[in-house]
Design an enzyme around this catalytic site. Structure first.
Site, PDB file in Angstrom:
ATOM      1  N   ASP A  56      43.796  90.148 -18.686  1.00  0.00           N
ATOM      2  CA  ASP A  56      45.039  90.880 -18.425  1.00  0.00           C
ATOM      3  C   ASP A  56      46.100  90.610 -19.483  1.00  0.00           C
ATOM      4  O   ASP A  56      47.250  91.007 -19.337  1.00  0.00           O
ATOM      5  CB  ASP A  56      45.580  90.565 -17.025  1.00  0.00           C
ATOM      6  CG  ASP A  56      46.058  89.132 -16.871  1.00  0.00           C
ATOM      7  OD1 ASP A  56      45.581  88.261 -17.621  1.00  0.00           O
ATOM      8  OD2 ASP A  56      46.896  88.882 -15.988  1.00  0.00           O
ATOM      9  N   SER A  95      42.685  88.169 -14.046  1.00  0.00           N
ATOM     10  CA  SER A  95      42.952  87.462 -15.298  1.00  0.00           C
ATOM     11  C   SER A  95      41.669  87.167 -16.062  1.00  0.00           C
ATOM     12  O   SER A  95      40.959  88.079 -16.460  1.00  0.00           O
ATOM     13  CB  SER A  95      43.741  86.188 -14.990  1.00  0.00           C
ATOM     14  OG  SER A  95      44.249  85.594 -16.145  1.00  0.00           O
ATOM     15  N   ASP A 138      43.059  87.249 -22.921  1.00  0.00           N
ATOM     16  CA  ASP A 138      42.211  87.254 -21.736  1.00  0.00           C
ATOM     17  C   ASP A 138      42.257  88.628 -21.080  1.00  0.00           C
ATOM     18  O   ASP A 138      42.839  89.575 -21.619  1.00  0.00           O
ATOM     19  CB  ASP A 138      42.606  86.141 -20.765  1.00  0.00           C
ATOM     20  CG  ASP A 138      43.971  86.354 -20.137  1.00  0.00           C
ATOM     21  OD1 ASP A 138      44.763  87.143 -20.685  1.00  0.00           O
ATOM     22  OD2 ASP A 138      44.263  85.742 -19.101  1.00  0.00           O
ATOM     23  N   ASP A 193      47.808  88.087 -20.591  1.00  0.00           N
ATOM     24  CA  ASP A 193      48.959  87.199 -20.468  1.00  0.00           C
ATOM     25  C   ASP A 193      48.669  85.832 -21.075  1.00  0.00           C
ATOM     26  O   ASP A 193      49.483  84.922 -20.994  1.00  0.00           O
ATOM     27  CB  ASP A 193      49.416  87.057 -19.015  1.00  0.00           C
ATOM     28  CG  ASP A 193      48.399  86.368 -18.113  1.00  0.00           C
ATOM     29  OD1 ASP A 193      47.259  86.107 -18.563  1.00  0.00           O
ATOM     30  OD2 ASP A 193      48.744  86.097 -16.944  1.00  0.00           O
TER      31      ASP A 193
END
Length: 446
Positions: free
Chosen positions: A243, A102, A241, A245
């Site tokens: 990834d 992340s 960010d 999400d």
């Protein structure tokens, strides 16, 4: 029971460290693969990743684990976490796996697992997989060994899917958007999706080299996009960010807008359209009191959960809510996705910008946040929160802010820290309460 591998969001740690390495990834593949070998059909897993250097190692180790127990593997290459959840469901897969840490630095990595319905695994499933990781798994032989293939159209499938979250008559023509992809998983899909909808897109954080993910860019490093929005005279900035999400918005003045304001906008617009379900919005204990008060003015409830988007989603599913998220930028809109999706949330904001004709600074300022202060106190051992002096300090703080604020004390789930947060109408009182409780915790931990 305390777990050795799974934390609040899958498995996460330093790549090639003691916890997370190729051997661990292969064990996850074998254990999770065996756990989801249910029924007589040919089993498959979708594996995506972000742009970290260690993603190559993790991807091949996971693929080896899954194929060794008889599960076919479909690899997508770099793709946002919500895209993997989407593809797992649409491709009738038994499992989806995202390799990402992340918003963490490139040296870290992680493994997130999704079930065939596209939702993150339950605690029971994770516990069963972790237990199986400590055992030898029966291996497939002969033609039962799994196959692996890479698909090339995964990004296009995801772009098509997220565009469907906007009404077909909504276009982004005339909007100048700066989008910061954090050199991460959305570095192609986010700029492409916004451009296809007609926006003038200025892309940054779109040159991943395996080492620069989240490095000075993205939703946790906002200085660069603030400056770019102002320099480009853009209408809005979208910061994702690693990834994708998580979403933080930058208005045309360069001011950051957090998840609380985004949830307020989306929730109230859905209420006006008669599409908000559950009679409220789900957020965590960290969301600002100002959001709670705003929703109450519109006869809506703020349902609070423990920190972590999985807790938000659990409450949403059990209570029938379709808007939830975290102050940090995770936005879960279950009408369109099964997990947090920064691109879908961004499209809802952009659509509102077009439909209302308002500037972002007005559209996304629906309430004044009350003063909120968070401090962390590190401790070596024991339980400082059980100390009578700490409990007395907490009670005193609650009494001081009674009716005008709140106190939140919690242990970190990943570090030996006590997090002390207070918020209220009187900023000076909030500071006094936090400092007094922190002093008591420090004394108890000495």
């Amino acid at each position: 029971m305390e777990r050795a591998y799974f934390g609040t969001d899958g498995i996460r740690g330093r790549a090639n460290g003691q916890l997370l390495n190729a051997a661990t990834a292969m064990k996850v593949g074998q254990a999770a693969g065996r756990h989801f070998l249910r029924g007589s059909h040919r089993h498959r897993v979708v594996i995506g990743k972000d742009t970290r250097l260690s993603g190559y190692m993790m991807e091949t180790a996971l693929a080896a684990g899954f194929t060794s127990v008889g599960m076919d593997v479909i690899m997508t290459g770099p793709l946002p976490t919500p895209a993997v959840a989407l593809l797992a469901r649409e491709m009738r897969a038994d499992l989806g796996v995202m390799i990402s840490a992340s918003h963490n630095p490139f040296a870290d990595n992680g493994i997130k697992l999704f079930g065939p319905d596209g939702f993150k695994l339950s605690d029971a499933d994770e516990a069963a997989i972790e237990a199986a990781m400590g055992q030898e798994q029966p291996l497939a032989t002969g033609d039962a060994i799994g196959r692996a293939r890479r698909i090339e159209d995964a990004r296009g499938r995801y772009i098509h899917a997220i565009k469907q979250s906007l009404p077909s008559d909504v276009r982004l023509d005339g909007l100048k958007i700066v989008v910061d992809c954090a050199h991460g998983a959305a570095y192609t899909v986010a700029p492409e999706a916004f451009w296809e909808l007609g926006a003038d897109v200025v892309a940054m954080g779109v040159a991943p080299n395996g080492l620069n993910i989240n490095d000075g860019v993205g939703s946790t490093s906002l200085d660069a996009i603030r400056q770019r929005v102002i320099a480009e005279r853009a209408d809005i900035g979208i910061a994702l960010d690693g990834d994708a999400d998580r979403l933080i918005v930058i208005d045309e003045r360069g001011v950051a807008v957090d998840g609380d304001q985004i949830m307020a906008l989306i929730g109230l617009r859905l209420q006006q359209a008669g599409s908000l379900r559950g009679g409220g919005v789900v957020a965590t204990v960290m969301s600002n009191l100002g959001l709670e008060r705003l929703l109450a003015q519109h006869d809506l409830e703020l349902i609070r959960t423990k920190v972590g988007d999985r807790h938000v989603l659990e409450a949403m599913r059990s209570g029938g809510y379709n808007v939830g998220g975290e102050q940090s930028g995770h936005m879960i809109l279950t009408d369109h996705a099964t997990t947090g999706d920064g691109c879908i949330a961004a499209l809802q904001v952009l659509g509102a910008l077009v439909q209302t004709g308002q500037k972002a600074s007005r559209l996304l300022h629906l309430f004044d946040p009350v003063p909120q202060l968070l401090k962390n106190v590190t401790y070596a051992a024991g339980n400082p929160l059980a100390d009578p002096a700490v409990q007395a300090a907490i009670r005193a703080g609650e009494e001081q802010l009674a009716g005008q604020g709140r106190v939140l004390i919690r242990k970190s789930g990943t570090e030996p820290k006590i997090r002390v947060m207070a918020e209220g109408d009187d900023g000076r009182a909030v500071e006094q309460v936090v400092d007094a409780i922190c002093a008591a915790v420090k004394a108890a931990a000495a």
